[in-house]
Design an enzyme around this catalytic site. Structure first.
Site, PDB file in Angstrom:
ATOM      1  N   THR A   8       0.838  -1.204   0.000  1.00  0.00           N
ATOM      2  CA  THR A   8       0.000   0.000   0.000  1.00  0.00           C
ATOM      3  C   THR A   8       0.869   1.249   0.000  1.00  0.00           C
ATOM      4  O   THR A   8       1.935   1.251   0.634  1.00  0.00           O
ATOM      5  CB  THR A   8      -0.894   0.006   1.259  1.00  0.00           C
TER       6      THR A   8
ATOM      7  N   GLY B 277       3.400   1.730   7.916  1.00  0.00           N
ATOM      8  CA  GLY B 277       2.078   2.056   8.449  1.00  0.00           C
ATOM      9  C   GLY B 277       1.701   3.508   8.285  1.00  0.00           C
ATOM     10  O   GLY B 277       0.650   3.930   8.767  1.00  0.00           O
TER      11      GLY B 277
ATOM     12  N   GLY C 118       0.509   4.734   5.849  1.00  0.00           N
ATOM     13  CA  GLY C 118      -0.779   4.712   5.149  1.00  0.00           C
ATOM     14  C   GLY C 118      -1.846   3.941   5.911  1.00  0.00           C
ATOM     15  O   GLY C 118      -2.910   3.643   5.365  1.00  0.00           O
TER      16      GLY C 118
ATOM     17  N   GLU D 255      -0.660  -5.416   5.819  1.00  0.00           N
ATOM     18  CA  GLU D 255       0.664  -5.533   5.183  1.00  0.00           C
ATOM     19  C   GLU D 255       1.476  -6.647   5.846  1.00  0.00           C
ATOM     20  O   GLU D 255       2.133  -7.449   5.178  1.00  0.00           O
ATOM     21  CB  GLU D 255       1.412  -4.198   5.279  1.00  0.00           C
TER      22      GLU D 255
ATOM     23  N   LYS E 113      14.179   7.178   2.471  1.00  0.00           N
ATOM     24  CA  LYS E 113      13.670   6.232   3.467  1.00  0.00           C
ATOM     25  C   LYS E 113      14.780   5.445   4.170  1.00  0.00           C
ATOM     26  O   LYS E 113      14.516   4.771   5.167  1.00  0.00           O
ATOM     27  CB  LYS E 113      12.700   5.238   2.806  1.00  0.00           C
TER      28      LYS E 113
HETATM   29  C1  5RP Z   1       1.336   2.044   4.263  1.00  0.00           C
HETATM   30  C2  5RP Z   1       2.795   1.852   4.276  1.00  0.00           C
HETATM   31  C3  5RP Z   1       3.587   2.395   3.139  1.00  0.00           C
HETATM   32  O1  5RP Z   1       4.331   1.369   2.573  1.00  0.00           O
HETATM   33  C4  5RP Z   1       4.485   3.477   3.632  1.00  0.00           C
HETATM   34  O2  5RP Z   1       3.720   4.435   4.331  1.00  0.00           O
HETATM   35  C5  5RP Z   1       5.237   4.153   2.477  1.00  0.00           C
HETATM   36  O3  5RP Z   1       4.328   4.857   1.692  1.00  0.00           O
HETATM   37  P1  5RP Z   1       4.783   5.729   0.459  1.00  0.00           P
HETATM   38  O4  5RP Z   1       5.226   4.788  -0.614  1.00  0.00           O
HETATM   39  O5  5RP Z   1       3.538   6.492   0.083  1.00  0.00           O
HETATM   40  O6  5RP Z   1       5.901   6.650   0.905  1.00  0.00           O
HETATM   41  O7  5RP Z   1       3.378   1.275   5.167  1.00  0.00           O
HETATM   42  O8  5RP Z   1       0.735   1.608   5.451  1.00  0.00           O
END
Ligand code: 5RP
Length: 229
Positions: A34, A101, A103, A109, A127
């Site tokens: 996600t 998390g 998102g 997940e 990251k």
């Molecule tokens: C969602 C997640 C996503 O993998 C994490 O937040 C990274 O998101 P993005 O690719 O938008 O930076 O853990 O729960």
């Protein structure tokens, strides 16, 4: 592929989303995470959808995107194992341990990741960290336990706040709430995950150490860097 130094974060996400196609096994079902980086992967996956058996998704949002692009979505209960799970991260360290998390999809997940033999993390280079914890740690909790759990984090030096959406406590796909915990430096992710997981009312802690990444495709100014753990 070599990237120019002027690539935006969005372009880096596109780059790693496409690179993740190399890990998709023809004819098999793929585990799909996600987030905005995974959305790029889903878009790329749609270009090879005739060559896969479908997807197991980690959120309602990813399910909707997969279906809209004509990719069949299977329930996780229909699948005994997956060769690969592809997902983003909020932080990843040099051992493949992650915080996830952002998102709010961390529980599903972790469930889909646990079905997979290989976790491929796709992320832009912002990251990559040396110690997990600068990104507020998401923890999915049963609502009646939120204050109790927040106090436990305070005793560890963290400050937990209830995540809001539209001014109200955000409700996850599982009908629960999210605490975001600031001020932690997670030096031993395996021990930390094991400890917090057994606190009453914790559904899932966003440290992915027991379900760590095996590979990270990191989008950098120089192109996609592959880290193996
Ligand atoms: C969602 C997640 C996503 O993998 C994490 O937040 C990274 O998101 P993005 O690719 O938008 O930076 O853990 O729960």
């Amino acid at each position: 592929m070599t990237a120019s130094t002027s690539l935006s974060q969005d372009e880096l996400k596109t780059l790693v989303g496409r690179a993740a196609l190399d890990y998709v096994v023809p004819g098999e079902i793929v585990g799909v995470g996600t987030g905005s980086t995974v959305n790029k992967f889903i878009d790329a996956l749609a270009t090879v959808k005739e060559r896969i058996g479908g997807a197991v998704s980690s959120s309602e949002a990813s399910t909707a995107r997969l279906k809209a692009l004509g990719i069949p979505v299977l329930d996780a209960n229909e699948v005994a194992s997956l060769s690969v799970y592809i997902d983003g991260a909020d932080e990843i360290d040099g051992r493949g341990y992650m915080v996830k998390g952002g998102g709010a999809a961390l529980t599903r997940e972790k469930i889909v990741a646990a079905l997979a033999q290989c976790f491929v993390c796709i992320a832009d280079e912002s990251k990559l960290v040396s110690v997990l914890g600068a990104f507020p740690l998401p923890v999915e909790v049963i609502p009646m336990a939120a204050s109790q759990i927040a106090r436990r984090f305070e005793s560890l030096g963290g400050q937990a706040t209830l995540r809001l959406g539209d001014g109200r406590p955000l409700v996850t796909d599982n009908g629960q709430h999210i605490l975001d915990v600031r001020g932690l430096a997670i030096g031993d992710p395996l021990a930390f995950e094991s400890e917090v997981n057994q606190w009453p009312g914790v559904v899932t802690v966003g440290v992915f150490a027991h379900q760590k990444a095996h590979v990270c495709l990191l989008g950098t100014a120089q192109g996609v860097r592959t880290l193996k753990f």
